[in-house]
Write a protein that holds these residues in place. Structure first.
Motif, PDB file in Angstrom:
ATOM      1  N   LEU A   1      54.127 -14.253  70.007  1.00 30.40           N
ATOM      2  CA  LEU A   1      55.001 -14.979  69.371  1.00 30.40           C
ATOM      3  C   LEU A   1      54.233 -16.696  69.681  1.00 30.40           C
ATOM      4  N   ILE A   2      55.052 -17.816  68.796  1.00 32.11           N
ATOM      5  CA  ILE A   2      54.044 -19.317  68.841  1.00 32.11           C
ATOM      6  C   ILE A   2      54.942 -19.510  69.374  1.00 32.11           C
ATOM      7  N   LEU A   3      54.466 -20.468  70.520  1.00 30.70           N
ATOM      8  CA  LEU A   3      54.540 -21.501  71.687  1.00 30.70           C
ATOM      9  C   LEU A   3      54.947 -23.559  71.300  1.00 30.70           C
ATOM     10  N   GLU A   4      53.646 -23.536  70.326  1.00 33.67           N
ATOM     11  CA  GLU A   4      53.858 -24.217  70.232  1.00 33.67           C
ATOM     12  C   GLU A   4      52.668 -24.342  68.465  1.00 33.67           C
ATOM     13  N   ALA A   5      53.206 -25.139  67.999  1.00 35.65           N
ATOM     14  CA  ALA A   5      52.165 -25.517  67.255  1.00 35.65           C
ATOM     15  C   ALA A   5      52.781 -26.320  66.073  1.00 35.65           C
ATOM     16  N   TYR A   6      52.011 -27.202  64.763  1.00 35.13           N
ATOM     17  CA  TYR A   6      51.852 -28.493  64.770  1.00 35.13           C
ATOM     18  C   TYR A   6      51.204 -28.497  63.398  1.00 35.13           C
ATOM     19  N   GLU A   7      51.604 -29.288  62.461  1.00 31.79           N
ATOM     20  CA  GLU A   7      50.062 -29.917  61.554  1.00 31.79           C
ATOM     21  C   GLU A   7      49.552 -30.334  62.291  1.00 31.79           C
ATOM     22  N   GLU A   8      48.327 -29.974  61.538  1.00 29.57           N
ATOM     23  CA  GLU A   8      46.798 -30.582  61.720  1.00 29.57           C
ATOM     24  C   GLU A   8      46.961 -32.480  62.154  1.00 29.57           C
ATOM     25  N   ASN A   9      47.326 -33.116  61.601  1.00 25.77           N
ATOM     26  CA  ASN A   9      47.958 -34.569  61.738  1.00 25.77           C
ATOM     27  C   ASN A   9      49.368 -35.071  62.545  1.00 25.77           C
ATOM     28  N   LYS A  10      49.088 -33.683  63.228  1.00 21.50           N
ATOM     29  CA  LYS A  10      50.959 -34.249  64.538  1.00 21.50           C
ATOM     30  C   LYS A  10      51.589 -35.010  63.817  1.00 21.50           C
ATOM     31  N   LYS A  11      51.975 -34.724  62.281  1.00 21.44           N
ATOM     32  CA  LYS A  11      53.377 -35.313  61.563  1.00 21.44           C
ATOM     33  C   LYS A  11      54.420 -34.974  62.151  1.00 21.44           C
ATOM     34  N   LEU A  12      53.984 -33.505  62.433  1.00 19.47           N
ATOM     35  CA  LEU A  12      55.041 -32.766  62.488  1.00 19.47           C
ATOM     36  C   LEU A  12      54.382 -31.604  63.735  1.00 19.47           C
TER      37      LEU A  12
ATOM     38  N   GLY B   1      51.118 -26.587  51.076  1.00 15.97           N
ATOM     39  CA  GLY B   1      51.094 -27.936  50.787  1.00 15.97           C
ATOM     40  C   GLY B   1      50.223 -28.478  52.730  1.00 15.97           C
ATOM     41  N   ARG B   2      50.399 -28.082  53.589  1.00 16.42           N
ATOM     42  CA  ARG B   2      50.220 -28.333  54.768  1.00 16.42           C
ATOM     43  C   ARG B   2      49.234 -27.221  56.202  1.00 16.42           C
ATOM     44  N   GLN B   3      48.577 -28.383  56.639  1.00 18.15           N
ATOM     45  CA  GLN B   3      47.410 -27.365  57.768  1.00 18.15           C
ATOM     46  C   GLN B   3      48.150 -26.937  58.807  1.00 18.15           C
ATOM     47  N   TYR B   4      48.577 -25.549  59.264  1.00 15.59           N
ATOM     48  CA  TYR B   4      48.981 -25.374  60.782  1.00 15.59           C
ATOM     49  C   TYR B   4      47.827 -25.163  62.015  1.00 15.59           C
ATOM     50  N   VAL B   5      48.627 -25.909  62.903  1.00 11.21           N
ATOM     51  CA  VAL B   5      47.715 -25.057  64.082  1.00 11.21           C
ATOM     52  C   VAL B   5      48.645 -24.333  64.586  1.00 11.21           C
ATOM     53  N   ALA B   6      48.857 -23.182  65.164  1.00  8.20           N
ATOM     54  CA  ALA B   6      49.645 -22.604  66.040  1.00  8.20           C
ATOM     55  C   ALA B   6      49.175 -22.017  67.844  1.00  8.20           C
ATOM     56  N   TRP B   7      49.296 -22.070  68.834  1.00  9.03           N
ATOM     57  CA  TRP B   7      49.576 -21.346  69.492  1.00  9.03           C
ATOM     58  C   TRP B   7      49.918 -20.684  70.010  1.00  9.03           C
ATOM     59  N   TYR B   8      49.479 -18.901  70.292  1.00  7.42           N
ATOM     60  CA  TYR B   8      50.885 -18.050  70.107  1.00  7.42           C
ATOM     61  C   TYR B   8      50.481 -17.226  71.572  1.00  7.42           C
ATOM     62  N   ALA B   9      51.395 -16.305  71.724  1.00 10.07           N
ATOM     63  CA  ALA B   9      51.241 -15.142  72.960  1.00 10.07           C
ATOM     64  C   ALA B   9      51.242 -13.910  72.664  1.00 10.07           C
ATOM     65  N   PRO B  10      49.697 -13.114  72.826  1.00 11.81           N
ATOM     66  CA  PRO B  10      49.671 -12.438  72.590  1.00 11.81           C
ATOM     67  C   PRO B  10      50.136 -11.039  73.354  1.00 11.81           C
ATOM     68  N   SER B  11      50.677 -11.845  74.813  1.00 11.80           N
ATOM     69  CA  SER B  11      51.000 -10.914  75.224  1.00 11.80           C
ATOM     70  C   SER B  11      53.218 -11.040  75.459  1.00 11.80           C
ATOM     71  N   ILE B  12      53.236 -11.271  74.528  1.00  5.72           N
ATOM     72  CA  ILE B  12      54.626 -11.669  73.869  1.00  5.72           C
ATOM     73  C   ILE B  12      54.680 -11.089  72.616  1.00  5.72           C
ATOM     74  N   PRO B  13      54.791  -9.420  72.129  1.00  2.30           N
ATOM     75  CA  PRO B  13      54.104  -9.033  71.323  1.00  2.30           C
ATOM     76  C   PRO B  13      55.856  -9.328  69.873  1.00  2.30           C
ATOM     77  N   TYR B  14      55.809 -10.163  69.118  1.00  2.00           N
ATOM     78  CA  TYR B  14      56.638 -10.419  68.681  1.00  2.00           C
ATOM     79  C   TYR B  14      56.607 -11.361  67.493  1.00  2.00           C
ATOM     80  N   ALA B  15      56.398 -11.127  65.784  1.00  2.00           N
ATOM     81  CA  ALA B  15      55.304 -12.090  64.505  1.00  2.00           C
ATOM     82  C   ALA B  15      56.178 -13.003  64.490  1.00  2.00           C
ATOM     83  N   HIS B  16      57.185 -13.253  66.046  1.00  2.00           N
ATOM     84  CA  HIS B  16      57.626 -15.055  65.235  1.00  2.00           C
ATOM     85  C   HIS B  16      57.558 -16.187  65.826  1.00  2.00           C
TER      86      HIS B  16
END
Length: 279
Positions: free
Chosen positions: A193-204, A167-182
């Protein structure tokens, strides 16, 4: 009051670590403010809406932990005294508890994801003494990578991806040089590895604080320590049963407050991360 970082980022050495069952510990700052209305900026981290989260992982599984401490009795009493003095001076009689600049209740949440090793995932909210199992298929997010958008986070090159989850849209910034899908919470499945993520309206918002390597620790030990705290009577065999119990609990609270209508999706949207589960 801004929350401060607690340890130094050391991402640059991750490529040098051996591929065995090395446990990596990533810390995020979580800011969760569903009343936030400014999608152009991140909300300020305060004692009320922010806390730290820890992600422990190896090649096959991850354990995500969120903990938030409530304000001390001394802090609560000091705020109440100041507000009572202010109310006397202004000639008002009411104090709005929603104005408190800190948390009143503790928050303790765990999410274990072993889908990469062919096992189930599960979650447990210790502050509600409630949890349930997750089907791996339901955790798969259809990310859309946007290769044109890139940035550097703590010295590591990251790519942007956008995905919809419950139900929510998320933006994620991930590091291809760190090959873990966590990643933080249930946000995972990217080729890095995702280093930063947020809900599109930045509520989370999940923002990287630091990384360390626990050479003497095993992820299984961390998970077992958590599982020992879970009461069997509070654990549900399926996520459906767990969510049903959560809804019943919210409706019980609504009745105690004298609310005329039952707990709804609209009410859930004001304070809960996952919405598709309620449809």
């Amino acid at each position: 009051m801004r929350l401060q970082s607690v340890f130094i980022v050391a991402l640059f050495i991750i490529q040098c670590m051996p591929a065995r069952a090395q446990v990596t510990h990533v810390r995020y700052l979580v800011v969760e403010d569903w009343r936030w209305k400014d999608s152009a900026h991140f909300p300020e981290a305060t004692k009320k809406n922010a806390w730290y989260a820890d992600l422990y992982f190896d090649a096959s599984a991850s354990l995500y932990v969120e903990r938030a401490e409530p304000a001390s009795e001394e802090e609560q009493m000091r705020w109440m005294s100041e507000k009572m003095e202010q109310a006397q001076e202004e000639g008002t009689a009411l104090i709005n508890p929603n104005e408190m600049p800190f948390r009143l209740n503790p928050w303790e949440y765990y999410f274990y994801n072993a889908c990469a090793s062919g096992k189930q995932a599960w979650e447990w909210v210790a502050s509600r003494s409630m949890g349930g199992n997750e089907a791996c298929e339901s955790l798969q997010i259809r990310w859309v990578v946007q290769p044109a958008e890139q940035r550097v986070i703590s010295g590591v090159a990251c790519k942007k991806a956008v995905g919809r989850f419950r139900g929510r849209q998320y933006v994620a910034w991930y590091a291809p040089s760190i090959p873990y899908a966590h990643g933080p919470w249930k946000l995972n499945g990217l080729p890095g590895l995702i280093l930063e993520a947020y809900e599109e309206n930045k509520k989370l918002v999940f923002r990287l604080v630091g990384v360390e390597y626990l050479q003497q620790k095993r992820l299984e030990d961390e998970v077992e320590q958590v599982r020992r705290q879970i009461k069997p009577s509070s654990y549900y065999a399926s996520r459906h049963d767990y969510l049903k119990a959560q809804i019943e609990e919210e409706n019980r609270k609504q009745r105690m407050r004298g609310a005329a209508s039952p707990f709804s999706l609209q009410q859930a949207a004001k304070k809960w991360r996952e919405l598709d589960a309620w449809r």
